[in-house]
Design a protein around this motif. Structure first.
Motif, PDB file in Angstrom:
ATOM      1  N   PRO A   9       0.678  -1.174   0.010  1.00  0.00           N
ATOM      2  CA  PRO A   9      -0.026   0.017   0.004  1.00  0.00           C
ATOM      3  C   PRO A   9       0.795   1.234  -0.063  1.00  0.00           C
ATOM      4  CG  PRO A   9      -0.794  -1.645   1.912  1.00  0.00           C
ATOM      5  CD  PRO A   9       0.737  -1.994   1.230  1.00  0.00           C
ATOM      6  N   LEU A  10       1.846   1.362   0.529  1.00  0.00           N
ATOM      7  CA  LEU A  10       2.720   2.669   0.952  1.00  0.00           C
ATOM      8  C   LEU A  10       4.106   2.631   0.173  1.00  0.00           C
ATOM      9  CD1 LEU A  10       2.029   2.324   4.625  1.00  0.00           C
ATOM     10  CD2 LEU A  10       1.024   4.092   3.153  1.00  0.00           C
ATOM     11  N   LEU A  11       4.571   1.709  -0.296  1.00  0.00           N
ATOM     12  CA  LEU A  11       5.823   2.046  -0.787  1.00  0.00           C
ATOM     13  C   LEU A  11       6.048   2.533  -2.208  1.00  0.00           C
ATOM     14  CD1 LEU A  11       8.225  -0.986   0.288  1.00  0.00           C
ATOM     15  CD2 LEU A  11       7.998   1.277   1.233  1.00  0.00           C
ATOM     16  N   ALA A  18      11.674  12.573   5.561  1.00  0.00           N
ATOM     17  CA  ALA A  18      12.428  11.996   6.855  1.00  0.00           C
ATOM     18  C   ALA A  18      13.622  12.736   7.475  1.00  0.00           C
ATOM     19  CB  ALA A  18      12.856  10.266   6.745  1.00  0.00           C
ATOM     20  N   CYS A  19      14.188  13.773   7.065  1.00  0.00           N
ATOM     21  CA  CYS A  19      15.271  14.463   7.579  1.00  0.00           C
ATOM     22  C   CYS A  19      14.992  15.313   9.034  1.00  0.00           C
ATOM     23  CB  CYS A  19      15.829  15.487   6.405  1.00  0.00           C
ATOM     24  SG  CYS A  19      16.737  14.736   5.359  1.00  0.00           S
ATOM     25  N   SER A  20      13.645  15.498   9.060  1.00  0.00           N
ATOM     26  CA  SER A  20      13.320  16.041  10.086  1.00  0.00           C
ATOM     27  C   SER A  20      11.591  15.958  10.433  1.00  0.00           C
ATOM     28  CB  SER A  20      13.436  17.572  10.347  1.00  0.00           C
ATOM     29  OG  SER A  20      12.988  18.345  11.077  1.00  0.00           O
ATOM     30  N   SER A  53      15.665   7.969   3.472  1.00  0.00           N
ATOM     31  CA  SER A  53      14.916   8.759   2.865  1.00  0.00           C
ATOM     32  C   SER A  53      15.369  10.198   2.950  1.00  0.00           C
ATOM     33  CB  SER A  53      13.405   8.795   3.020  1.00  0.00           C
ATOM     34  OG  SER A  53      13.136   8.684   4.381  1.00  0.00           O
ATOM     35  N   CYS A  54      16.824  10.481   3.672  1.00  0.00           N
ATOM     36  CA  CYS A  54      17.211  11.871   4.117  1.00  0.00           C
ATOM     37  C   CYS A  54      18.157  12.104   3.163  1.00  0.00           C
ATOM     38  CB  CYS A  54      17.557  11.871   5.361  1.00  0.00           C
ATOM     39  SG  CYS A  54      18.500  13.164   5.875  1.00  0.00           S
ATOM     40  N   GLY A  55      18.252  13.023   2.388  1.00  0.00           N
ATOM     41  CA  GLY A  55      19.484  13.375   1.442  1.00  0.00           C
ATOM     42  C   GLY A  55      20.617  13.920   2.299  1.00  0.00           C
ATOM     43  N   HIS A  56      20.652  14.567   3.414  1.00  0.00           N
ATOM     44  CA  HIS A  56      21.563  14.861   4.205  1.00  0.00           C
ATOM     45  C   HIS A  56      22.260  13.921   4.738  1.00  0.00           C
ATOM     46  CE1 HIS A  56      20.725  19.276   3.848  1.00  0.00           C
ATOM     47  NE2 HIS A  56      19.452  18.854   4.325  1.00  0.00           N
ATOM     48  N   CYS A  57      21.532  12.618   4.802  1.00  0.00           N
ATOM     49  CA  CYS A  57      22.189  11.445   5.645  1.00  0.00           C
ATOM     50  C   CYS A  57      23.003  10.549   4.444  1.00  0.00           C
ATOM     51  CB  CYS A  57      21.004  10.428   6.016  1.00  0.00           C
ATOM     52  SG  CYS A  57      20.047  10.933   7.342  1.00  0.00           S
ATOM     53  N   SER A  85       7.598   7.776   6.393  1.00  0.00           N
ATOM     54  CA  SER A  85       8.691   7.640   5.319  1.00  0.00           C
ATOM     55  C   SER A  85       9.799   6.996   6.016  1.00  0.00           C
ATOM     56  CB  SER A  85       8.840   9.015   4.886  1.00  0.00           C
ATOM     57  OG  SER A  85       9.873   9.095   3.832  1.00  0.00           O
ATOM     58  N   ALA A  86      10.160   7.577   7.220  1.00  0.00           N
ATOM     59  CA  ALA A  86      11.329   7.103   7.790  1.00  0.00           C
ATOM     60  C   ALA A  86      11.152   5.384   8.113  1.00  0.00           C
ATOM     61  CB  ALA A  86      11.748   7.558   8.971  1.00  0.00           C
ATOM     62  N   THR A  87       9.889   4.972   8.619  1.00  0.00           N
ATOM     63  CA  THR A  87       9.459   3.953   9.149  1.00  0.00           C
ATOM     64  C   THR A  87       9.631   2.788   7.957  1.00  0.00           C
ATOM     65  OG1 THR A  87       8.227   4.500  10.729  1.00  0.00           O
ATOM     66  CG2 THR A  87       7.766   2.274  10.021  1.00  0.00           C
ATOM     67  N   PHE A  88       9.095   3.009   6.774  1.00  0.00           N
ATOM     68  CA  PHE A  88       9.171   2.075   5.700  1.00  0.00           C
ATOM     69  C   PHE A  88      10.696   2.064   5.174  1.00  0.00           C
ATOM     70  CE2 PHE A  88       4.747   2.298   6.437  1.00  0.00           C
ATOM     71  CZ  PHE A  88       4.479   0.973   6.205  1.00  0.00           C
ATOM     72  N   ALA A  89      11.344   3.069   5.175  1.00  0.00           N
ATOM     73  CA  ALA A  89      12.779   3.055   4.829  1.00  0.00           C
ATOM     74  C   ALA A  89      13.450   2.182   5.647  1.00  0.00           C
ATOM     75  CB  ALA A  89      13.525   4.606   4.599  1.00  0.00           C
TER      76      ALA A  89
END
Length: 207
Positions: A9-11, A18-20, A53-57, A85-89
């Motif tokens: 359903p979500l991906l 997810a950066c903040s 999902s964080c570009g800075h990471c 977003s962070a959870t599914f990543a």
């Protein structure tokens, strides 16, 4: 819960959010001290807290060797779960990490960053195929095809990541957690060497 129920359903609609998950940390503070230290099994003395999902990471990955050298420590990794977003990543990351004994190689981590940040489409089936191709390239089982034992390892890792996220209160990544007690503000540092020096100081700090 079967992974397919989570993924389909979500991906297909990953967002780079997810950066903040809250207001930014005071830029003047190089670190903050948690009132209650994080209690998570096998937590490394210095842990990079990040999200695929964080570009800075993603950019931070290239600096890790220099930070490790400056701090004289091997840095562990933990994926946040502070929003959808962070959870599914995190699910994707730990599906790979648990098949690599918790130490996925740098090129595999970069491939996962690339999938999450660049290769998502509006088609759940295309996303499933693309993700499967990434895992196949590294000789790993697709998250969709994990057996029960592999799923159990994955969900244990996710539970630990969620516990770290909740207990630390971390709402912005990338950051570093030292001895489960000190949360480092990466944006308050001007170089890998300076960041490494802060990590080393905190490692040696008397508690």
């Amino acid at each position: 819960m079967k992974l397919k129920q989570l993924f389909v359903p979500l991906l297909a609609v990953f967002a780079l959010s997810a950066c903040s998950d809250d207001a930014p940390t005071n830029q003047a503070e190089k670190y903050t001290t948690l009132e209650t230290p994080v209690k998570v099994a096998d937590l490394a003395p210095v842990t990079e807290v990040f999200s695929l999902s964080c570009g800075h990471c993603r950019s931070m990955e290239d600096a890790i060797p220099a930070i490790e050298e400056a701090a004289s420590v091997k840095i562990g990794k933990a994926h946040v779960t502070f929003n959808e977003s962070a959870t599914f990543a995190a699910l994707i990351y730990y599906a790979a990490s648990t098949q690599e004994d918790g130490n996925p190689p740098k090129d595999l981590v970069e491939a996962l960053f690339k999938y999450v940040q660049e290769q998502q489409t509006d088609s759940a089936e295309d996303n499933k195929r693309l993700l499967g191709d990434v895992f196949k390239q590294y000789g790993l089982t697709s998250p969709y095809d994990l057996d029960e034992a592999q799923q159990a390892k994955l969900f244990t890792a996710l539970e630990q990541a969620d516990a770290l996220t909740v207990q630390s209160g971390i709402n912005s990544v990338p950051t570093f957690l030292v001895k489960g007690k000190y949360v480092v503000n990466t944006s308050a540092h001007d170089s890998a060497e300076e960041l490494g020096a802060t990590l080393k100081m905190l490692l040696n700090k008397a508690d």
